[in-house]
Design a protein around this motif. Structure first.
Motif, PDB file in Angstrom:
ATOM      1  N   UNK A  60      40.171  37.949  44.214  1.00  0.00           N
ATOM      2  CA  UNK A  60      40.388  38.582  42.906  1.00  0.00           C
ATOM      3  C   UNK A  60      39.145  38.489  42.032  1.00  0.00           C
ATOM      4  N   UNK A  61      38.314  37.491  42.269  1.00  0.00           N
ATOM      5  CA  UNK A  61      37.131  37.296  41.427  1.00  0.00           C
ATOM      6  C   UNK A  61      36.213  38.521  41.451  1.00  0.00           C
ATOM      7  N   UNK A  62      36.007  39.107  42.622  1.00  0.00           N
ATOM      8  CA  UNK A  62      35.128  40.276  42.716  1.00  0.00           C
ATOM      9  C   UNK A  62      35.840  41.572  42.342  1.00  0.00           C
ATOM     10  N   UNK A  63      37.154  41.540  42.391  1.00  0.00           N
ATOM     11  CA  UNK A  63      37.960  42.585  41.785  1.00  0.00           C
ATOM     12  C   UNK A  63      37.800  43.987  42.336  1.00  0.00           C
ATOM     13  N   UNK A 269      33.334  31.376  30.927  1.00  0.00           N
ATOM     14  CA  UNK A 269      33.572  30.714  32.213  1.00  0.00           C
ATOM     15  C   UNK A 269      35.015  30.235  32.350  1.00  0.00           C
ATOM     16  N   UNK A 270      35.637  29.882  31.237  1.00  0.00           N
ATOM     17  CA  UNK A 270      37.029  29.415  31.307  1.00  0.00           C
ATOM     18  C   UNK A 270      37.950  30.523  31.805  1.00  0.00           C
ATOM     19  N   UNK A 271      37.564  31.795  31.563  1.00  0.00           N
ATOM     20  CA  UNK A 271      38.364  32.920  32.053  1.00  0.00           C
ATOM     21  C   UNK A 271      38.323  33.012  33.579  1.00  0.00           C
ATOM     22  N   UNK A 272      37.173  32.604  34.152  1.00  0.00           N
ATOM     23  CA  UNK A 272      37.043  32.608  35.609  1.00  0.00           C
ATOM     24  C   UNK A 272      38.031  31.644  36.230  1.00  0.00           C
ATOM     25  N   UNK A 277      42.248  32.181  43.127  1.00  0.00           N
ATOM     26  CA  UNK A 277      41.550  32.363  44.396  1.00  0.00           C
ATOM     27  C   UNK A 277      40.074  31.988  44.317  1.00  0.00           C
ATOM     28  N   UNK A 278      39.597  31.597  43.153  1.00  0.00           N
ATOM     29  CA  UNK A 278      38.173  31.409  42.950  1.00  0.00           C
ATOM     30  C   UNK A 278      37.565  30.403  43.926  1.00  0.00           C
TER      31      UNK A 278
END
Length: 280
Positions: A60-63, A269-272, A277-278
């Motif tokens: 999901x990080x790369x979206x 960064x807190x949103x990451x 899945x990060x």
């Protein structure tokens, strides 16, 4: 307790090397003449690296809106910079996932801290308009690899180091150097050099706690220093020593980054960290 260089180097050489494909990816992605086909050929020779890249590319990080099913597709859609990040993450993840009793780090701890530091380093570069995006991410991933080398020594004197860090103005990393003879950053530099990594990576790893020694790489080392501190402030610390190695004003001044900037970076960064899945 003063450990001889030969003992540290013996531990350095006992650690597994980075996959040769990962080193080649570093070289190829920094060469503007490289084609996607060349990059695909090198990566595909390492099935584990290929699988790791595809797994992360679909997080999901790369979206990306649809599933990326092939290595060529990942390289073309995500670009060389992201491909380099994915390759280095996939290569270093198995090495970092280990218990380090000296630093009270569990099996996932160092990997999570290192990955968040890498992401923070890239974000610091963007915020401060610095040209180190690719190398900063990799340096962030590798900044604490020296802990793999000297954790066994820290374990022997850990209580003493913690008490001294509380009783004196010295940071934990400064006490590592004084008591053991080597701090984890310097040991990490030895390991990076044994892996034949580029000099700017060796310097950023070696001097992210001792910026004055970084010479031509002081700015990049400051990026990693601040990124490391941000990861710790967000609760993803790299061991029991993290609160005892605070962000230094010198690094912030070098980057022209002050308290309001840190707050903005922390918020970003807190949103990451919301993405489950990060660290997968």
């Amino acid at each position: 307790m003063s450990i001889k260089l030969e003992h540290v180097l013996k531990r350095v050489y006992a650690l597994p090397p980075l996959p040769s494909a990962a080193i080649q990816v570093l070289e190829l992605t920094n060469n503007p003449a490289t084609s996607a086909k060349e990059l695909e050929t090198v990566i595909s020779m390492d099935p584990a690296l290929t699988a790791g890249i595809l797994r992360q590319a679909n997080s999901a990080y790369y979206g990306y809106p649809r599933r990326i099913s092939s290595l060529r597709e990942a390289i073309v859609l995500l670009g060389f910079q992201v491909t380099q990040e994915l390759a280095m993450s996939a290569a270093i993840s198995p090495i970092l996932k280990t218990n380090l009793l000296g630093y009270e780090i569990d099996q996932e701890g160092l990997w999570k801290h290192s990955l968040l530091t890498a992401m923070a380093a890239r974000r610091v570069c963007q915020h401060c308009k610095l040209p180190y995006g690719e190398v900063a991410f990799t340096a962030g991933l590798l900044h604490d690899i020296g802990k793999l080398v000297i954790s066994v020594y820290v374990q022997e004197v850990g209580d003493f180091l913690l008490q001294k860090a509380k009783d004196t103005p010295l940071t934990f990393v400064e006490l590592e150097e004084r008591v053991i003879g080597f701090d984890h950053a310097r040991a990490g530099g030895f390991l990076a050099r044994s892996w034949n990594l580029p000099e700017e990576l060796v310097a950023a790893i070696s001097f992210h706690h001792s910026l004055s020694n970084a010479q031509n790489h002081e700015e990049l080392s400051s990026v990693i220093h601040v990124a490391n501190g941000l990861a710790s402030l967000l609760g993803v610390a790299g061991g029991v020593d993290s609160p005892l190695n605070p962000i230094r004003q010198k690094a912030l001044d070098l980057l022209d980054c002050q308290a309001p900037d840190l707050e903005l970076l922390k918020d970003d960064l807190s949103k990451i960290l919301v993405d489950p899945t990060i660290f997968g």
